[in-house]
Design a protein around this motif. Structure first.
Motif, PDB file in Angstrom:
ATOM      1  N   SER A   1     -33.315 153.786  26.640  1.00 22.53           N
ATOM      2  CA  SER A   1     -31.996 153.770  25.998  1.00 22.53           C
ATOM      3  C   SER A   1     -31.008 154.335  27.014  1.00 22.53           C
ATOM      4  CB  SER A   1     -32.006 154.603  24.717  1.00 22.53           C
ATOM      5  OG  SER A   1     -32.212 155.965  25.013  1.00 22.53           O
ATOM      6  N   LYS A   2     -29.811 154.579  26.566  1.00 21.53           N
ATOM      7  CA  LYS A   2     -28.773 155.018  27.500  1.00 21.53           C
ATOM      8  C   LYS A   2     -29.115 156.351  28.157  1.00 21.53           C
ATOM      9  CE  LYS A   2     -23.797 155.963  27.697  1.00 21.53           C
ATOM     10  NZ  LYS A   2     -22.537 156.025  26.918  1.00 21.53           N
ATOM     11  N   ASN A   3     -29.731 157.259  27.406  1.00 21.49           N
ATOM     12  CA  ASN A   3     -29.926 158.622  27.907  1.00 21.49           C
ATOM     13  C   ASN A   3     -31.389 159.028  28.102  1.00 21.49           C
ATOM     14  OD1 ASN A   3     -27.109 159.307  27.938  1.00 21.49           O
ATOM     15  ND2 ASN A   3     -27.217 159.429  25.687  1.00 21.49           N
TER      16      ASN A   3
END
Length: 433
Positions: free
Chosen positions: A30-32
């Motif tokens: 995911s993004k993080n």
């Protein structure tokens, strides 16, 4: 510096910083955060790479990793927040040992059998195949532990044999320094010689059959264990066989529950494997066939896979069928004193349609009868002079059997085909990889 720990031992390292080495089995991002599933041969651990815990360069590196890249991850061992008994690694560093840039050939989609067999060297890395390998390992260790614990001596039989003693149709012929030789089908005759030396002997190694068969039960190369015991009769041989199989199954159930689950094996069938096993005569087996859809079955017929399935389906555990007609059995079986037309032999059939996993019996110990049997089968007497010496110099009652590892693995794992039971199967139309 953190120390390298196998995935299987992470439960003992909670709260400690460790390093795990292995291969990238799967990845979710995911993004993080990146979730890297790292396998090392002992298990799979989720390695969590949080964006805030590592450098931007390392986070980007993790994002670009291809499946089966070999990596080394260092971090804190934590218990999984949702899955009790599962552990994960909170990564602070990831080092790439070898980056895989190309698409891994085996994806989650459905693949055909030929494709998977062509890529067998890679298919072995999958969860199911890995589980089968570990169950096979446990079965082989149980085999050795059983016989070693009962005072048997391991005696290695030769793989090259000089004579095609039972015909050449199912033997692989090769050149042996200018003379024909054959790859062994069995070490039994040699174990008879060994039993006269050590009392209780067994061999364990590869055997070869050149049958042009494509059934789900046949391989051209397979592993077989063959015990032979001095002063043992058919009754003792049947008892040894059922104790042996029960021991193997119990060991697998005790130590490989997770692997059996991965194989989707219904273990209720295996839990019923307890001694004594049901025992029926060959003639009783013929009657079962006649009463269950095979009215044409008659005395003198040998049993194939279909017939073995019908017979074994009447029982909830392995079944012993004994005393076949001597005319359909090998020359070395002793005849039943109560009925000369019958051999003192036995087969153990696995339930659920897996068929024969053990074949054996009592051997002919009379020199005169053995010579007559060799002549009756039109075999070359000179090829058996060394074997006949065993009767000339201190003959003795003895019995034994052979168990095929691959059929046993197939049954215990609940596999549809024997090709998955051995790392690199050799079949009628397959010699690679």
């Amino acid at each position: 510096m953190s120390h390298v720990v196998p995935v299987a031992e992470l439960s003992q390292q909670v709260g400690q910083e460790v390093t795990v080495r292995g291969w990238l089995y799967n990845k979710r991002s995911s993004k993080n955060v990146h979730f890297l599933e790292l396998r090392d041969g002992t298990g799979i651990v989720q390695t969590v790479v949080f964006k805030g815990n590592v450098t931007p360069e390392l986070f980007q590196l993790a994002e670009g990793l291809g499946q089966e890249s070999s990596i080394e991850a260092t971090g804190l061992v934590k218990e999984h927040g949702k899955l009790k008994g599962t552990y994960e690694l909170d990564a602070k560093d990831v080092r790439v040992i070898a980056h895989v840039a190309r698409q891994y050939p085996i994806s989650p989609k459905e693949h055909g059998t030929d494709f998977l067999m062509d890529n067998r060297h890679l298919w072995l890395r999958s969860k199911r195949q890995h589980a089968i390998l570990r169950i096979r390992h446990t079965i082989i260790k149980a085999v050795r532990d059983f016989f070693d614990g009962r005072g048997f001596t391991l005696v290695d039989a030769p793989i090259f044999t000089p004579n095609a003693c039972e015909g050449t149709s199912t033997l692989f012929e090769t050149d042996y320094h200018g003379e024909p030789a054959y790859l062994t089908q069995s070490g039994q005759l040699y174990m008879e010689a060994a039993a006269a030396a050590v009392g209780k002997a067994y061999c364990f190694g590869p055997t070869f059959r050149a049958e042009k068969s494509k059934t789900r039960r046949h391989l051209a190369e397979f592993w077989m264990v063959e015990p032979e015991v001095a002063f043992l009769d058919l009754e003792g041989d049947m008892k040894l066989g059922e104790d042996f199989i029960t021991y193997i199954v119990e060991r697998v159930l005790e130590t490989r529950a997770e692997e059996l689950k991965i194989c989707e094996r219904d273990t209720t069938f295996l839990e019923k494997v307890k001694t004594p096993f049901p025992r029926i005569t060959y003639h009783e087996a013929i009657k079962i066939l006649q009463e269950n859809g095979h009215p044409e079955a008659k005395v003198g017929d040998d049993f194939g896979g279909d017939e073995e399935t019908v017979i074994s389906n009447k029982f909830d555990r392995p079944l012993i069928v004994h005393r076949y007609p001597s005319d359909i059995k090998a020359f070395y079986f002793k005849r039943d004193p109560g009925n000369e037309a019958l051999a003192l032999n036995m087969d153990i059939l696995a339930p659920e349609g897996y068929g024969e996993i053990i074949g054996g019996g009592q051997r002919e110990d009379s020199l005169e009868r053995l010579e007559a049997a060799i002549g009756h089968h039109k075999l070359p007497m000179e090829a058996f002079e060394w074997y006949l010496d065993l009767r000339r110099y201190g003959s003795f009652p003895h019995a034994g059997f052979g168990l095929g590892i691959e059929r046993t693995v197939s049954w215990i794992c609940g596999l549809p085909h024997v090709r998955e039971t051995i790392p690199f199967p050799r079949m009628l139309n397959r010699l690679a990889p």
